[in-house]
Design an enzyme around this catalytic site. Structure first.
Site, short mmCIF file in Angstrom:
data_model
loop_
_atom_site.label_atom_id
_atom_site.label_comp_id
_atom_site.label_asym_id
_atom_site.label_seq_id
_atom_site.Cartn_x
_atom_site.Cartn_y
_atom_site.Cartn_z
N HIS A 55 70.49 37.75 37.63
CA HIS A 55 70.18 38.04 39.03
C HIS A 55 70.90 37.07 39.96
CE1 HIS A 55 66.60 39.15 41.89
NE2 HIS A 55 67.72 38.97 42.57
N HIS A 57 73.44 36.86 43.75
CA HIS A 57 74.03 37.51 44.93
C HIS A 57 75.29 36.72 45.26
CE1 HIS A 57 70.18 39.68 45.93
NE2 HIS A 57 69.66 38.64 45.29
N PHE A 58 76.43 37.17 44.75
CA PHE A 58 77.67 36.42 44.99
C PHE A 58 78.39 36.87 46.26
CE2 PHE A 58 78.35 34.58 40.41
CZ PHE A 58 77.35 33.64 40.66
N ARG A 59 77.77 37.78 47.02
CA ARG A 59 78.14 38.05 48.43
C ARG A 59 79.49 38.70 48.66
NH1 ARG A 59 73.02 37.65 49.66
NH2 ARG A 59 72.19 35.58 50.04
N ASN A 89 73.31 44.07 47.37
CA ASN A 89 73.16 43.98 48.82
C ASN A 89 74.31 43.25 49.50
OD1 ASN A 89 72.33 41.56 47.67
ND2 ASN A 89 70.70 41.19 49.15
N HIS A 174 62.75 44.92 42.86
CA HIS A 174 62.18 43.92 43.79
C HIS A 174 60.81 44.44 44.18
CE1 HIS A 174 62.59 40.87 47.17
NE2 HIS A 174 61.52 41.56 47.52
N HIS A 227 61.61 38.31 39.82
CA HIS A 227 60.99 37.18 40.51
C HIS A 227 59.49 37.30 40.83
CE1 HIS A 227 62.06 39.80 43.83
NE2 HIS A 227 63.31 39.41 43.87
N ASP A 298 68.12 34.31 40.87
CA ASP A 298 68.10 34.93 42.20
C ASP A 298 68.92 34.09 43.17
OD1 ASP A 298 67.71 36.63 44.27
OD2 ASP A 298 65.56 36.29 44.49
N HIS A 302 73.02 31.07 51.37
CA HIS A 302 73.28 31.19 52.81
C HIS A 302 73.77 29.82 53.25
CE1 HIS A 302 71.24 35.07 53.09
NE2 HIS A 302 70.27 34.57 52.35
O1 DOR Z 1 65.16 35.86 49.69
C1 DOR Z 1 65.89 36.75 49.30
N1 DOR Z 1 67.21 36.70 49.51
N2 DOR Z 1 65.35 37.80 48.67
C2 DOR Z 1 66.08 38.90 48.36
O2 DOR Z 1 65.55 39.83 47.83
C3 DOR Z 1 67.50 38.97 48.74
C4 DOR Z 1 68.08 37.62 48.87
C5 DOR Z 1 69.44 37.60 49.55
O3 DOR Z 1 70.29 38.42 49.18
O4 DOR Z 1 69.65 36.75 50.41
ZN ZN Z 2 67.68 38.83 44.58
#
Ligand code: DOR
Ligand code: ZN
Length: 437
Positions: A55, A57-59, A89, A174, A227, A298, A302
């Site tokens: 899990h 999120h490499f953006r 996402n 989720h 999570h 996860d 940011h």
């Molecule tokens: O806190 C979170 N950030 N929960 C998520 O489900 C997505 C993630 C994100 O992509 O920043």
């Molecule tokens: Zn996530």
């Protein structure tokens, strides 16, 4: 043999001194003595399967100022991860086949380690699920609104699970109910407010929906609840069917709201929220008792600039791929967790869920290995020593033991705690390479 690696090998829960023989990136022999073209001797050190991060999120694409496949996979490699699975996402979101293929193309040029890509299932793309499944390594469903707004109407969950149950891909969910989140929405000023606006009840409701909706699928479907964060969620999951696995993150296990300083409230804003000491203790209990299956980072980076907004406007999410295994190796060293449990949660079960030929030191599997020296000193985590583009960590100052070397399909990627691998070495795991379970 191309490579041979000698040391104390983790085999079925025990250590045996010996050598692993590797040909074309696969483990082909495990014997007392072997000598390949390239021989690595790690005499008293431990050889473990590398971690798999289910899990992240490499953006990329869309938010590469926060992270991309180069920096994300580099951070993962330093943290002993040989394979990651990326969430949908992004911008554009990974909800159509061309987006999955595009993402694979980006990662194939930049990644230091192997990877899988999830496709998001939203209200209007279920017709595409079959085609998506040819390339994606699993599906992600958001039952509640969070970064990226990819949620599925929760009332459709049963139909969607039925539809994808024949596609032989795991589905990760989720679990926060959108209806419940809307009922509790308030103006938030701090982390206590964040918990009030995303109470445990929303997690509980979503999990009830998942348990009910998954009962009726004609074919068994592998479902992973991401999570888990609350006592309430845990209570109803204590008895769950074997096709459901439960994940937990380092931040929910190692942090709680009482510990977080007032100064850094936005940094620790994450969905689902980091909750109370009691929730944290319950999650540890769930691990010790074997109710919780998988540790997932996860990793949701940011930048500090993004995080230093007003609480309401600050994005939710914390980074964690690089620090996950090292934090828990330190817990092993301090006797708070068994190594067997850690390997199960970070290697074996993620491999079983996704079907990738990794996660165990076994003939026929990829030679994805880490070398750990338990005699090395435990270090304090410092953001300036980490490699995510976001430049900060919620675990600043905490104890960690970093793996010394990482091999991905027999090639050394981290050597003596330094990156020696090349971007582009990482490969997409084609679903056709899956191990049949
Ligand atoms: O806190 C979170 N950030 N929960 C998520 O489900 C997505 C993630 C994100 O992509 O920043
Ligand atoms: Zn996530």
């Amino acid at each position: 043999m191309d490579q041979t690696i000698e040391g104390k090998i983790y085999l079925n829960g025990r250590f045996e001194e010996g050598c692993i023989g590797i040909k074309d990136g696969k483990i082909t022999a495990i014997k007392k003595i072997l000598k390949g073209d390239e021989h690595y001797s790690f005499s008293h050190q431990l050889i473990l399967p590398a971690a798999i991060d289910l899990h992240v999120h490499f953006r990329e694409p869309g938010f590469t100022y926060k992270e991309d496949f180069y920096t994300g996979s580099k951070a993962a490699a330093y943290g002993g991860i040989s394979c990651f699975f990326d969430m949908p996402n992004t911008n554009p979101p990974t909800t159509h086949t061309n987006n999955v293929l595009e993402k694979i193309r980006y990662a194939s040029k930049k990644s230091f380690v192997d990877y899988g890509i999830y496709a998001g299932i939203i209200d209007n793309n279920i017709d595409e699920a079959k085609k998506l499944s040819e390339y994606c390594n699993g599906f992600k469903i958001y039952l509640g609104d969070t970064t990226g707004s990819l949620q599925l109407d929760e009332q459709k969950l049963g139909d969607v699970l039925e539809e994808i149950s024949s596609l032989n891909r795991p589905v990760l969910i989720h679990a926060e109910s959108n209806k419940c989140l809307q009922q509790h929405r308030i103006t938030e000023d701090n982390l206590q407010d964040h918990i009030r606006s995303r109470p445990a009840e929303c997690e509980e409701n979503a999990i009830r929906n998942i348990l009910l909706s998954s009962k009726t699928t004609k074919k068994p479907l592998k479902i992973h609840i991401c999570h888990l964060s609350s006592c309430e969620g845990f209570e109803i999951l204590k008895k769950h069917p074997p096709n459901i696995t439960i994940g937990v993150t380092p931040h929910h296990l190692l942090l709680n709201i009482e510990k977080i300083s007032k100064r850094y409230q936005t940094h620790y804003k994450v969905n689902p929220p980091i909750r109370t000491n009691l929730d944290q203790e319950t999650l540890w209990y769930g691990i010790q008792k074997g109710f919780i299956d998988i540790l997932e980072s996860d990793h949701a980076p940011h930048t500090l600039q993004d995080k230093e907004a007003e609480f309401m406007d600050a994005p939710a999410g914390v980074p964690g791929a690089e620090t996950m295994l090292p934090l828990f190796l330190a817990e092993v060293k301090r006797n708070n967790l068994s190594l067997k449990k850690l390997v199960s949660m970070l290697c074996e079960k993620p491999a079983d869920l996704t079907g990738v030929p990794k996660g165990r030191i076994e003939i026929g599997r990829d030679a994805d290995l880490i070398i750990v020296d338990l005699k090395e000193e435990i270090k304090n985590i410092r953001a300036e020593h980490l490699h995510s583009k976001c430049g900060w960590t919620p675990f600043e100052g905490m104890k960690a033991l970093f793996p010394k070397h990482l091999f991905v399909r027999g090639e050394i990627v981290i050597e003596d705690h330094a990156l020696v691998g090349a971007p582009g070495h990482g490969k997409h795991i084609q679903p056709s390479q899956y191990i049949r379970m």
